[in-house]
Design a protein around this motif. Sequence first.
Motif, PDB file in Angstrom:
ATOM      1  N   GLU A  14       0.805  -1.074  -0.112  1.00  0.00           N
ATOM      2  CA  GLU A  14      -0.172   0.146   0.031  1.00  0.00           C
ATOM      3  C   GLU A  14       0.592   1.384   0.210  1.00  0.00           C
ATOM      4  O   GLU A  14       0.302   2.292  -0.470  1.00  0.00           O
ATOM      5  CB  GLU A  14      -1.244   0.081   1.009  1.00  0.00           C
ATOM      6  N   GLY A  15       2.361   1.259   0.354  1.00  0.00           N
ATOM      7  CA  GLY A  15       3.283   2.258   0.128  1.00  0.00           C
ATOM      8  C   GLY A  15       3.551   3.157  -0.732  1.00  0.00           C
ATOM      9  O   GLY A  15       3.915   4.051  -0.776  1.00  0.00           O
ATOM     10  N   ARG A  16       3.307   2.055  -1.715  1.00  0.00           N
ATOM     11  CA  ARG A  16       4.009   2.917  -2.709  1.00  0.00           C
ATOM     12  C   ARG A  16       3.866   4.404  -3.735  1.00  0.00           C
ATOM     13  O   ARG A  16       5.000   5.049  -4.009  1.00  0.00           O
ATOM     14  CB  ARG A  16       3.532   1.558  -4.319  1.00  0.00           C
ATOM     15  N   SER A  17       2.468   4.169  -3.386  1.00  0.00           N
ATOM     16  CA  SER A  17       1.782   6.323  -4.121  1.00  0.00           C
ATOM     17  C   SER A  17       2.753   7.055  -2.514  1.00  0.00           C
ATOM     18  O   SER A  17       3.088   7.820  -3.824  1.00  0.00           O
ATOM     19  CB  SER A  17       0.508   6.238  -3.786  1.00  0.00           C
ATOM     20  N   GLY A  18       2.226   6.482  -1.825  1.00  0.00           N
ATOM     21  CA  GLY A  18       3.457   7.545  -0.800  1.00  0.00           C
ATOM     22  C   GLY A  18       5.194   7.271  -0.757  1.00  0.00           C
ATOM     23  O   GLY A  18       5.295   8.367  -0.998  1.00  0.00           O
ATOM     24  N   LEU A  19       4.855   6.244  -1.308  1.00  0.00           N
ATOM     25  CA  LEU A  19       6.564   6.716  -1.149  1.00  0.00           C
ATOM     26  C   LEU A  19       7.361   7.304  -2.580  1.00  0.00           C
ATOM     27  O   LEU A  19       8.364   8.336  -2.703  1.00  0.00           O
ATOM     28  CB  LEU A  19       6.741   5.431  -1.471  1.00  0.00           C
ATOM     29  N   ALA A  20       6.042   7.567  -4.394  1.00  0.00           N
ATOM     30  CA  ALA A  20       6.140   8.119  -4.994  1.00  0.00           C
ATOM     31  C   ALA A  20       6.434   9.765  -4.310  1.00  0.00           C
ATOM     32  O   ALA A  20       7.054  10.789  -4.771  1.00  0.00           O
ATOM     33  CB  ALA A  20       5.422   8.628  -5.794  1.00  0.00           C
ATOM     34  N   GLN A  26       6.428  11.255  -1.721  1.00  0.00           N
ATOM     35  CA  GLN A  26       7.686  11.146  -0.222  1.00  0.00           C
ATOM     36  C   GLN A  26       8.715  11.865  -1.390  1.00  0.00           C
ATOM     37  O   GLN A  26       9.689  12.753  -0.420  1.00  0.00           O
ATOM     38  CB  GLN A  26       7.965  10.585   0.412  1.00  0.00           C
ATOM     39  N   THR A  27       9.191  10.867  -1.858  1.00  0.00           N
ATOM     40  CA  THR A  27      10.558  10.818  -3.055  1.00  0.00           C
ATOM     41  C   THR A  27      10.401  12.178  -3.631  1.00  0.00           C
ATOM     42  O   THR A  27      10.773  13.398  -3.597  1.00  0.00           O
ATOM     43  CB  THR A  27      10.044   9.856  -3.963  1.00  0.00           C
ATOM     44  N   GLN A  28       9.231  12.684  -4.097  1.00  0.00           N
ATOM     45  CA  GLN A  28       8.560  14.056  -5.588  1.00  0.00           C
ATOM     46  C   GLN A  28       9.127  15.005  -5.030  1.00  0.00           C
ATOM     47  O   GLN A  28      10.342  16.059  -4.684  1.00  0.00           O
ATOM     48  CB  GLN A  28       7.087  14.018  -5.802  1.00  0.00           C
TER      49      GLN A  28
END
Length: 171
Positions: free
Chosen positions: A140-146, A148-150
């Motif tokens: 579930e964290g993939r969109s959150g990772l993106a 945060q990275t951005q």
Amino acid sequence: KGLLLAILVALVLWGFSGVYTVEPEEQALVLRFGEYHRTTDPGLHLHLPYPVESVIKVPVLTVRRVEVGDRANQRVEQESLMLTGDENIIDVQFTVFWVIADAGKFLFNIRSPERTVKDASEAAMREVIGNTDLNSALSEGRSGLASQTQALVQNILDSYDSGILITQVEP
């Protein structure tokens, strides 16, 4: 009279060489004696003719992309293998999309823009992955990772005063 007329015609033609057009997707930088003077937006403009001023046009609306961990469908392990917060190794490949926000800063403040975006993106993703556990990174964290990275990449590039805007990070 003929010589005077020829000089007058030459001066008029030289003066008209200071007229330039900036296309809608561009910004133009006016350099006075080789030093940055001003930025102009799309439209018809005037500048002092050469050698006093010159113009550099930069396509600012072109969306550029940098791939990290993958090039031409070839995995690059040095870039893609990252250590998670719970000390597992994960293979992360992502693409960063960016545009030029300020042409003057873009041309004069950073030396290699694509390399800078790639290195900052890789460092930011490593930091985000390092603060995330494996299960969260894989599910579930993939969109959150993106996102945060951005935000982190944008902060890095802003600290460089790069004139680059990150529009999307796509895992």
